[in-house]
Design an enzyme around this catalytic site. Sequence first.
Site, PDB file in Angstrom:
ATOM      1  N   LYS A  45       0.832  -1.222   0.000  1.00 14.89           N
ATOM      2  CA  LYS A  45       0.000   0.000   0.000  1.00 14.89           C
ATOM      3  C   LYS A  45       0.857   1.259   0.000  1.00 14.89           C
ATOM      4  CE  LYS A  45      -3.154  -1.824   3.334  1.00 14.89           C
ATOM      5  NZ  LYS A  45      -4.123  -1.478   4.381  1.00 14.89           N
ATOM      6  N   LYS A  47       2.288   2.587   2.247  1.00 17.00           N
ATOM      7  CA  LYS A  47       1.956   3.390   3.441  1.00 17.00           C
ATOM      8  C   LYS A  47       3.052   3.199   4.477  1.00 17.00           C
ATOM      9  CE  LYS A  47      -3.139   3.602   3.669  1.00 17.00           C
ATOM     10  NZ  LYS A  47      -4.317   3.289   4.522  1.00 17.00           N
TER      11      LYS A  47
HETATM   12  N1  C2G Z   1     -12.719   4.710   7.036  1.00 16.51           N
HETATM   13  C1  C2G Z   1     -13.947   5.370   7.161  1.00 16.51           C
HETATM   14  N2  C2G Z   1     -13.974   6.715   7.207  1.00 16.51           N
HETATM   15  C2  C2G Z   1     -12.825   7.436   7.157  1.00 16.51           C
HETATM   16  C3  C2G Z   1     -11.577   6.778   7.047  1.00 16.51           C
HETATM   17  C4  C2G Z   1     -11.550   5.397   6.993  1.00 16.51           C
HETATM   18  O1  C2G Z   1     -15.009   4.722   7.210  1.00 16.51           O
HETATM   19  N3  C2G Z   1     -12.906   8.784   7.200  1.00 16.51           N
HETATM   20  C5  C2G Z   1     -12.735   3.243   6.964  1.00 16.51           C
HETATM   21  C6  C2G Z   1     -12.137   2.713   5.655  1.00 16.51           C
HETATM   22  O2  C2G Z   1     -13.127   2.742   4.621  1.00 16.51           O
HETATM   23  C7  C2G Z   1     -11.743   1.292   6.055  1.00 16.51           C
HETATM   24  C8  C2G Z   1     -11.348   1.451   7.538  1.00 16.51           C
HETATM   25  O3  C2G Z   1     -11.902   2.712   7.986  1.00 16.51           O
HETATM   26  O4  C2G Z   1     -12.865   0.420   5.949  1.00 16.51           O
HETATM   27  C9  C2G Z   1      -9.850   1.469   7.741  1.00 16.51           C
HETATM   28  O5  C2G Z   1      -9.315   2.508   6.933  1.00 16.51           O
HETATM   29  P1  C2G Z   1      -7.770   2.385   6.470  1.00 16.51           P
HETATM   30  O6  C2G Z   1      -6.939   2.123   7.666  1.00 16.51           O
HETATM   31  O7  C2G Z   1      -7.474   3.536   5.576  1.00 16.51           O
HETATM   32  O8  C2G Z   1      -7.826   1.034   5.623  1.00 16.51           O
HETATM   33  P2  C2G Z   1      -7.155   0.777   4.201  1.00 16.51           P
HETATM   34  O9  C2G Z   1      -5.772   1.302   4.178  1.00 16.51           O
HETATM   35  O10 C2G Z   1      -8.131   1.213   3.184  1.00 16.51           O
HETATM   36  O11 C2G Z   1      -6.987  -0.824   4.229  1.00 16.51           O
HETATM   37  O12 C2G Z   1      -7.542  -5.243   2.677  1.00 16.51           O
HETATM   38  C10 C2G Z   1      -8.197  -4.013   2.923  1.00 16.51           C
HETATM   39  C11 C2G Z   1      -7.212  -2.954   3.343  1.00 16.51           C
HETATM   40  O13 C2G Z   1      -6.377  -3.422   4.379  1.00 16.51           O
HETATM   41  C12 C2G Z   1      -7.951  -1.701   3.781  1.00 16.51           C
END
Ligand code: C2G
Length: 132
Positions: A45, A47
């Site tokens: 990712k 990240k």
């Molecule tokens: N999320 C949310 N609202 C936000 C930010 C994040 O609802 N303002 C949700 C995202 O949609 C996700 C969860 O919180 O369902 C975790 O967000 P992230 O840590 O950014 O996850 P991500 O990097 O998208 O990883 O295999 C799937 C991945 O690991 C998802």
Amino acid sequence: MKRVITYGTFDLLHYGHINLLQRAKEYGDYLIVALSTDEFNWNEKQKKCYFSYEERKRLLEAVRYVDLVIPEENWSQKKTDVKEYHVDTFVMGDDWEGKFDFLKEFCEVVYLPRTPEISTTQIKQDLNKKIQ
Ligand code: C2G
């Protein structure tokens, strides 16, 4: 017992994440969070997390909605996780809408609206502005 699973990085844990976890828990009685490892985040990712996997795990384990935290090490473990943990419902934010529909063969798949106006990127940008 209805079991729910969700996946993510959850770095700089914020209220958008908590909103997601709270709503995910409403689909069952037991919520599993598959937390992206530092290696997965960096390799897959691009990240670079502020908090390490262990620190992010500690934070999530303190959230009342979370019952178990397991490592997310690759993109392809979801089907195995759903089977191994007898998951009834898979939940993700709708920025992932449609991306995990292949899991519908094994469990309910739910995409929930993201919480607007908050993201780790936004937090970091705001902090940088304050420092300058
Ligand atoms: N999320 C949310 N609202 C936000 C930010 C994040 O609802 N303002 C949700 C995202 O949609 C996700 C969860 O919180 O369902 C975790 O967000 P992230 O840590 O950014 O996850 P991500 O990097 O998208 O990883 O295999 C799937 C991945 O690991 C998802």
